[in-house]
Design a protein around this motif. Structure first.
Motif, PDB file in Angstrom:
ATOM      1  N   GLY A   1      37.852  59.649 -99.391  1.00 38.15           N
ATOM      2  CA  GLY A   1      38.229  59.942-100.767  1.00 38.15           C
ATOM      3  C   GLY A   1      39.530  59.255-101.109  1.00 38.15           C
ATOM      4  N   GLN A   2      40.197  59.730-102.164  1.00 38.87           N
ATOM      5  CA  GLN A   2      41.443  59.073-102.565  1.00 38.87           C
ATOM      6  C   GLN A   2      42.518  59.169-101.481  1.00 38.87           C
ATOM      7  N   ALA A   3      42.485  60.261-100.680  1.00 37.96           N
ATOM      8  CA  ALA A   3      43.475  60.394 -99.602  1.00 37.96           C
ATOM      9  C   ALA A   3      43.211  59.370 -98.495  1.00 37.96           C
ATOM     10  N   GLY A   4      41.957  59.284 -98.034  1.00 38.24           N
ATOM     11  CA  GLY A   4      41.642  58.359 -96.963  1.00 38.24           C
ATOM     12  C   GLY A   4      41.886  56.912 -97.342  1.00 38.24           C
ATOM     13  N   LEU A   5      41.524  56.548 -98.576  1.00 37.60           N
ATOM     14  CA  LEU A   5      41.739  55.168 -99.007  1.00 37.60           C
ATOM     15  C   LEU A   5      43.208  54.883 -99.287  1.00 37.60           C
ATOM     16  N   SER A   6      43.958  55.906 -99.696  1.00 43.39           N
ATOM     17  CA  SER A   6      45.407  55.733 -99.841  1.00 43.39           C
ATOM     18  C   SER A   6      46.042  55.485 -98.478  1.00 43.39           C
ATOM     19  N   MET A   7      45.574  56.219 -97.473  1.00 39.44           N
ATOM     20  CA  MET A   7      46.077  56.011 -96.119  1.00 39.44           C
ATOM     21  C   MET A   7      45.751  54.604 -95.642  1.00 39.44           C
ATOM     22  N   SER A   8      44.542  54.141 -95.932  1.00 35.51           N
ATOM     23  CA  SER A   8      44.148  52.789 -95.552  1.00 35.51           C
ATOM     24  C   SER A   8      45.045  51.756 -96.217  1.00 35.51           C
ATOM     25  N   ALA A   9      45.345  51.950 -97.490  1.00 37.01           N
ATOM     26  CA  ALA A   9      46.202  51.002 -98.203  1.00 37.01           C
ATOM     27  C   ALA A   9      47.582  50.906 -97.554  1.00 37.01           C
ATOM     28  N   CYS A  10      48.138  52.050 -97.176  1.00 41.70           N
ATOM     29  CA  CYS A  10      49.477  52.057 -96.584  1.00 41.70           C
ATOM     30  C   CYS A  10      49.474  51.481 -95.172  1.00 41.70           C
ATOM     31  N   LEU A  11      48.409  51.748 -94.419  1.00 36.59           N
ATOM     32  CA  LEU A  11      48.327  51.180 -93.072  1.00 36.59           C
ATOM     33  C   LEU A  11      48.130  49.668 -93.132  1.00 36.59           C
ATOM     34  N   GLN A  12      47.360  49.201 -94.099  1.00 41.91           N
ATOM     35  CA  GLN A  12      47.203  47.755 -94.251  1.00 41.91           C
ATOM     36  C   GLN A  12      48.548  47.099 -94.546  1.00 41.91           C
ATOM     37  N   GLN A  13      49.309  47.738 -95.420  1.00 43.15           N
ATOM     38  CA  GLN A  13      50.619  47.192 -95.770  1.00 43.15           C
ATOM     39  C   GLN A  13      51.535  47.143 -94.544  1.00 43.15           C
ATOM     40  N   ALA A  14      51.364  48.107 -93.643  1.00 48.33           N
ATOM     41  CA  ALA A  14      52.177  48.147 -92.428  1.00 48.33           C
ATOM     42  C   ALA A  14      51.602  47.286 -91.309  1.00 48.33           C
ATOM     43  N   GLY A  15      50.440  46.680 -91.542  1.00 43.70           N
ATOM     44  CA  GLY A  15      49.833  45.832 -90.523  1.00 43.70           C
ATOM     45  C   GLY A  15      49.251  46.596 -89.359  1.00 43.70           C
ATOM     46  N   ILE A  16      48.802  47.820 -89.595  1.00 44.88           N
ATOM     47  CA  ILE A  16      48.256  48.671 -88.527  1.00 44.88           C
ATOM     48  C   ILE A  16      46.742  48.729 -88.669  1.00 44.88           C
ATOM     49  N   GLY A  17      46.032  48.343 -87.617  1.00 47.38           N
ATOM     50  CA  GLY A  17      44.583  48.372 -87.631  1.00 47.38           C
ATOM     51  C   GLY A  17      44.050  49.794 -87.691  1.00 47.38           C
TER      52      GLY A  17
ATOM     53  N   THR B   1      37.104  55.821 -79.643  1.00 51.44           N
ATOM     54  CA  THR B   1      38.392  56.434 -79.354  1.00 51.44           C
ATOM     55  C   THR B   1      39.426  55.873 -80.319  1.00 51.44           C
ATOM     56  N   ALA B   2      40.518  56.599 -80.436  1.00 51.04           N
ATOM     57  CA  ALA B   2      41.594  56.166 -81.331  1.00 51.04           C
ATOM     58  C   ALA B   2      42.915  56.661 -80.772  1.00 51.04           C
ATOM     59  N   ASP B   3      43.947  55.869 -80.967  1.00 52.67           N
ATOM     60  CA  ASP B   3      45.275  56.309 -80.570  1.00 52.67           C
ATOM     61  C   ASP B   3      45.747  57.464 -81.451  1.00 52.67           C
ATOM     62  N   GLN B   4      45.430  57.363 -82.753  1.00 56.42           N
ATOM     63  CA  GLN B   4      45.888  58.377 -83.701  1.00 56.42           C
ATOM     64  C   GLN B   4      44.772  58.647 -84.707  1.00 56.42           C
TER      65      GLN B   4
ATOM     66  N   ALA C   1      53.569  54.327 -87.546  1.00 55.20           N
ATOM     67  CA  ALA C   1      54.204  53.115 -87.029  1.00 55.20           C
ATOM     68  C   ALA C   1      55.242  53.456 -85.971  1.00 55.20           C
ATOM     69  N   GLY C   2      56.001  54.531 -86.200  1.00 53.74           N
ATOM     70  CA  GLY C   2      56.983  54.956 -85.208  1.00 53.74           C
ATOM     71  C   GLY C   2      56.346  55.419 -83.918  1.00 53.74           C
ATOM     72  N   GLU C   3      55.228  56.140 -84.035  1.00 60.54           N
ATOM     73  CA  GLU C   3      54.512  56.583 -82.832  1.00 60.54           C
ATOM     74  C   GLU C   3      53.984  55.387 -82.056  1.00 60.54           C
TER      75      GLU C   3
END
Length: 437
Positions: free
Chosen positions: A17-33, A132-135, A420-422
């Motif tokens: 939803g809007q939360a999951g895609l917002s999270m994706s947008a921010c992770l993309q900006q941070a360069g996190i797969g 599996t996932a780190d986070q 990113a800090g983790e």
């Protein structure tokens, strides 16, 4: 589990939803797969759980997803359901997330060696699959299971029953009066929708408060934004975490926005009762509906909240020395007379019931010790005590707007920084690098 062939992701997001895609947008900006798993289709709730006349109850200018503010020409208006869906689709195209739709996550649990195991079901494919996932970010919201009380089983089969998420319009309901149970945002707006369509409505009124749409020349939301209410973190709210249990105020953005005044509806023929307490089949085949006493007090409390919010605006205007139209105070336009505590289903001619008493959360698939005694996740701004496990998009996760279009971007950005800090403190993963979604 064969770790050599098990897909691994830096971050798994559950919910598209809007939360999951917002999270994706921010992770993309941070360069996190990462990867996003969605049980149905992205943003499906806005298409499937909203009635035809649905519109926002907050002005369009508050819609501000990551990199995607409201892009129309009516910032102080209220987007309709088709406009909301189109706006969200533009957001999805802009984000272009690594999204897998039709994936139902059945289990998320910590792994002894660190990170998380996810088991999921893919539509059209046999068996369960694993990764599996780190986070992990749980962005599936808190409104999962429609609440319909057991007393609904005592209504005759001839009465059509549906939950608010199934309601579309008055024309789809069979002839006869409609019992609407609950007067929160959905119940009050559905009752109005039926009332405007000329249907006889029997409304079982709950404890939801109400607020004005406009006051002293402006939308109340505009005033509250200037007063800093929407930036107040949950820890500074007078109710602290208890505010997460509050029922939303009822008001509407329909036709440009207006108050919802149940008393005025009563003047126009809507039947108001207290909360529905019991459904009692009778020997003669009729069914007796039993209501909680105290309708007058419930209406008075809702009006007291209405006037209290306006009074806080008055104080702000005076404190800031602002020019505004004169203050006013709502005066009841109708008072309950002798309050009937029972109603015959047959005599009232009720042909359908719309249950508008909300949803219950369902996190049964999340096998992690992060819940309190009531099954609610414990967190601080979405960060749980379990390393690498987060929540996003819940009401009052951090502020009033956390579960809405206005605050989820800020929360997602915060979690992206935490993630990113983790990652900077984690040892290199021993599993394969993230595979394409």
């Amino acid at each position: 589990m064969n770790t050599a062939s098990t897909p691994h992701h830096a971050v798994a997001i559950v919910g598209g939803g809007q939360a999951g895609l917002s999270m994706s947008a921010c992770l993309q900006q941070a360069g996190i797969g990462h990867i996003v798993f969605e049980k149905h289709r992205a943003m499906h709730v806005w298409q499937t759980r909203r009635w035809d006349s649905f519109c926002l109850v907050t002005p369009n200018w508050q819609c501000a997803l990551p990199g995607h503010p409201y892009d129309g020409d009516d910032p102080h208006g209220f987007m309709t359901k088709p406009e909301i869906v189109a706006w969200l689709e533009r957001f999805r195209r802009k984000v272009n997330p690594p999204l897998r739709e039709g994936v139902t996550v059945r289990l998320v649990k910590p792994r002894p060696q660190g990170g998380y195991l996810l088991r999921y079901e893919v539509a059209g494919e046999p068996g369960l699959q694993e990764c599996t996932a780190d986070q992990v970010v749980v962005a599936s919201g808190g409104y999962h299971l429609p609440i319909v009380p057991r007393m609904a089983e005592r209504l005759p089969a001839s009465v059509r029953q549906l939950h608010s998420e199934q309601y579309h319009n008055a024309a789809e309901l069979p002839p006869g009066a409609v019992l609407v149970v609950g007067s929160g945002q959905s119940g009050a707006q559905i009752a109005e929708d039926l009332h405007l369509a000329g249907r006889q409505v029997v409304l079982a009124v709950g404890d939801a408060p109400r607020c004005a749409r406009f006051y002293r020349g402006r939308d109340v939301v505009d005033w509250l934004a200037d007063m800093g209410y929407y930036d107040m973190p949950v820890g500074q709210h007078p109710l602290r975490e208890g505010v997460r249990d509050n029922t939303n105020h009822y008001v509407t953005g329909r036709d440009g926005g207006r108050d919802i005044d149940l008393r005025r509806f009563a003047l126009q023929g809507m039947q108001l009762h207290g909360a529905l307490q019991a459904v009692e089949p009778q020997d003669d085949g009729d069914v007796l509906l039993r209501f909680k006493p105290g309708l007058a007090e419930v209406l008075d409390r809702a009006d007291a909240t209405y006037n209290g919010i306006n009074a806080s605006i008055d104080q702000y205007i005076e404190r800031m020395g602002l020019q505004a139209p004169p203050s006013s105070r709502y005066q009841p336009v109708w008072q309950p007379g002798e309050e009937p505590l029972t109603l015959s289903l047959q005599q009232a001619g009720i042909g359908s019931v719309v249950w508008c008493i909300g949803f219950a959360p369902d996190f049964g698939w999340l096998d992690a010790p992060v819940f309190n005694g009531r099954g609610q996740p414990q967190h601080e701004r979405g960060v749980t005590a379990l390393p690498g496990l987060y929540f996003l998009g819940l009401p009052w996760l951090h502020t009033w707007g956390s579960g809405r279009f206005s605050g989820v971007a800020r929360d997602a950005q915060h979690l992206a920084e935490v993630i990113a800090g983790e990652r900077s403190t984690q040892a290199p993963a021993t599993l394969p690098a993230a595979v394409p979604g």
